[in-house]
Design a protein around this motif. Structure first.
Motif, short mmCIF file in Angstrom:
data_model
loop_
_atom_site.label_atom_id
_atom_site.label_comp_id
_atom_site.label_asym_id
_atom_site.label_seq_id
_atom_site.Cartn_x
_atom_site.Cartn_y
_atom_site.Cartn_z
N PRO A 191 0.81 -1.22 0.00
CA PRO A 191 0.00 0.00 0.00
C PRO A 191 0.84 1.27 0.00
O PRO A 191 2.01 1.26 0.39
CB PRO A 191 -0.79 -0.12 1.31
N THR A 192 0.23 2.33 -0.45
CA THR A 192 0.86 3.65 -0.35
C THR A 192 0.53 4.25 1.01
O THR A 192 -0.37 3.79 1.71
CB THR A 192 0.34 4.59 -1.45
N LEU A 193 1.25 5.30 1.36
CA LEU A 193 0.97 6.00 2.61
C LEU A 193 -0.44 6.58 2.59
O LEU A 193 -1.15 6.54 3.60
CB LEU A 193 2.00 7.12 2.83
N GLU A 194 -0.87 7.12 1.44
CA GLU A 194 -2.23 7.66 1.34
C GLU A 194 -3.27 6.58 1.61
O GLU A 194 -4.28 6.84 2.28
CB GLU A 194 -2.46 8.25 -0.06
N GLU A 195 -3.03 5.39 1.13
CA GLU A 195 -3.98 4.29 1.36
C GLU A 195 -4.06 3.92 2.83
O GLU A 195 -5.14 3.61 3.35
CB GLU A 195 -3.60 3.08 0.51
N LEU A 196 -2.93 3.97 3.52
CA LEU A 196 -2.94 3.72 4.96
C LEU A 196 -3.74 4.79 5.68
O LEU A 196 -4.58 4.48 6.54
CB LEU A 196 -1.50 3.68 5.50
N MET A 197 -3.50 6.05 5.34
CA MET A 197 -4.21 7.15 6.00
C MET A 197 -5.71 7.07 5.73
O MET A 197 -6.53 7.30 6.62
CB MET A 197 -3.67 8.49 5.50
N GLN A 198 -6.08 6.72 4.51
CA GLN A 198 -7.49 6.59 4.16
C GLN A 198 -8.15 5.45 4.92
O GLN A 198 -9.31 5.54 5.32
CB GLN A 198 -7.63 6.38 2.65
N LEU A 199 -7.39 4.36 5.12
CA LEU A 199 -7.91 3.23 5.88
C LEU A 199 -8.23 3.65 7.31
O LEU A 199 -9.32 3.35 7.83
CB LEU A 199 -6.90 2.08 5.89
N ILE A 200 -7.30 4.33 7.95
CA ILE A 200 -7.52 4.78 9.32
C ILE A 200 -8.72 5.70 9.39
O ILE A 200 -9.58 5.57 10.28
CB ILE A 200 -6.26 5.48 9.87
N GLN A 201 -8.83 6.60 8.43
CA GLN A 201 -9.97 7.52 8.41
C GLN A 201 -11.28 6.79 8.20
O GLN A 201 -12.32 7.17 8.74
CB GLN A 201 -9.77 8.56 7.32
N SER A 202 -11.25 5.72 7.41
CA SER A 202 -12.48 4.98 7.12
C SER A 202 -13.06 4.33 8.37
O SER A 202 -14.26 4.05 8.43
CB SER A 202 -12.22 3.91 6.05
N TYR A 203 -12.21 4.06 9.34
CA TYR A 203 -12.68 3.50 10.61
C TYR A 203 -13.19 4.59 11.54
O TYR A 203 -13.71 4.30 12.61
CB TYR A 203 -11.56 2.70 11.29
N GLY A 204 -12.99 5.84 11.15
CA GLY A 204 -13.47 6.95 11.97
C GLY A 204 -12.74 7.07 13.29
O GLY A 204 -13.26 7.67 14.24
N ASP A 205 -11.54 6.55 13.36
CA ASP A 205 -10.80 6.56 14.61
C ASP A 205 -9.69 7.60 14.57
O ASP A 205 -8.65 7.39 13.97
CB ASP A 205 -10.21 5.18 14.91
N LYS A 206 -9.93 8.73 15.22
CA LYS A 206 -8.95 9.81 15.25
C LYS A 206 -7.92 9.62 16.35
O LYS A 206 -7.00 10.42 16.49
CB LYS A 206 -9.66 11.15 15.42
N ASN A 207 -8.07 8.56 17.13
CA ASN A 207 -7.16 8.34 18.26
C ASN A 207 -6.02 7.38 17.93
O ASN A 207 -5.13 7.15 18.76
CB ASN A 207 -7.92 7.80 19.47
N ILE A 208 -6.03 6.80 16.73
CA ILE A 208 -4.96 5.90 16.34
C ILE A 208 -3.69 6.70 16.08
O ILE A 208 -3.68 7.66 15.31
CB ILE A 208 -5.31 5.10 15.07
N VAL A 209 -2.60 6.30 16.74
CA VAL A 209 -1.31 6.95 16.54
C VAL A 209 -0.52 6.14 15.50
O VAL A 209 -0.45 4.92 15.59
CB VAL A 209 -0.51 7.02 17.86
N SER A 210 0.04 6.82 14.52
CA SER A 210 0.86 6.15 13.50
C SER A 210 2.33 6.37 13.83
O SER A 210 2.84 7.49 13.77
CB SER A 210 0.54 6.71 12.11
N ASN A 211 3.00 5.29 14.17
CA ASN A 211 4.44 5.33 14.44
C ASN A 211 5.14 4.91 13.15
O ASN A 211 5.40 3.74 12.92
CB ASN A 211 4.79 4.39 15.60
N ILE A 212 5.40 5.89 12.29
CA ILE A 212 5.89 5.60 10.94
C ILE A 212 7.39 5.85 10.83
O ILE A 212 7.85 6.96 11.10
CB ILE A 212 5.14 6.45 9.90
#
Length: 203
Positions: free
Chosen positions: A149-170
């Motif tokens: 996946p691309t970084l955008e796809e990862l970000m879109q996935l997190i957003q699709s779950y509606g979870d703003k509390n997920i921290v991305s340790n990238i």
């Protein structure tokens, strides 16, 4: 994909098992409540011992499991895109070509490839004949047809779950030291950071 309640998490060894493996643990019976204010459940590469590492399947699994942070890795492609991969060279233990054959080791450098070229490969099934790596990480891993996946796809996935509390340790994987094995073809660090920053600003 069936969603799990965030009140149900792995017991005291949760962080360690996601990081290093579920080989000896029956995850169907090892759930417990966790205080999110004091405990960070971080999924290493998305939880690679259960789902293919650094794929949308592993990231989604981590979120559904109740992870509070996702550890993952980035590489900069030839066409200036960011994809999720720990290794700059496609890993022959987990990568198959369009014909379903595991690729030759050290043949494909992500930094010299475009996203379209990378999307032709499948990284969802670990080679059962790769030895210790499979014994440590593959025996308990579900298999999928999975693309890098691309970084955008990862970000879109997190957003699709509606979870703003997920921290991305990238992790920005870079090899600036000439003595490092990954130095050849290393992405320009400044460009890498600029591309990353531009993506994050748009999210």
């Amino acid at each position: 994909m069936k969603k799990l309640s965030k009140k149900l998490l792995l017991s005291g060894l949760a962080a360690l098992t996601i990081y290093s493996g579920f080989n000896n643990i029956d995850i169907s019976t090892t759930y417990a409540k966790v205080n999110y204010d004091v405990f960070d459940l971080e999924a290493h590469r998305g939880g690679r011992d259960v789902r293919p590492e650094n794929t949308l399947y592993s990231y989604a699994y981590a979120i559904e499991l109740g992870a509070t942070s996702i550890e993952c890795d980035m590489q900069l492609t030839k066409d200036g895109k960011i994809v999720m991969s720990h290794n700059p060279i496609l890993n022959s233990d987990i990568t198959r070509d369009e014909n379903g054959n595991y690729i030759e080791n050290n043949k494909y450098d992500i930094r010299l490839m475009t996203v379209d070229e990378l999307k032709k490969f499948d990284v969802g099934v670990m080679d059962p004949n790769c030895g210790e790596y499979y014994d440590l990480h593959g025996k308990t891993q579900f298999t999928y047809d999975a693309k890098i996946p691309t970084l955008e796809e990862l970000m879109q996935l997190i957003q699709s779950y509606g979870d703003k509390n997920i921290v991305s340790n990238i992790e920005t994987i870079s090899y600036p030291d000439p003595a490092s094995a990954g130095y050849k073809n290393n992405a320009d660090p400044k460009k890498f950071v600029e591309v990353f920053n531009n993506i994050v600003k748009k999210i």
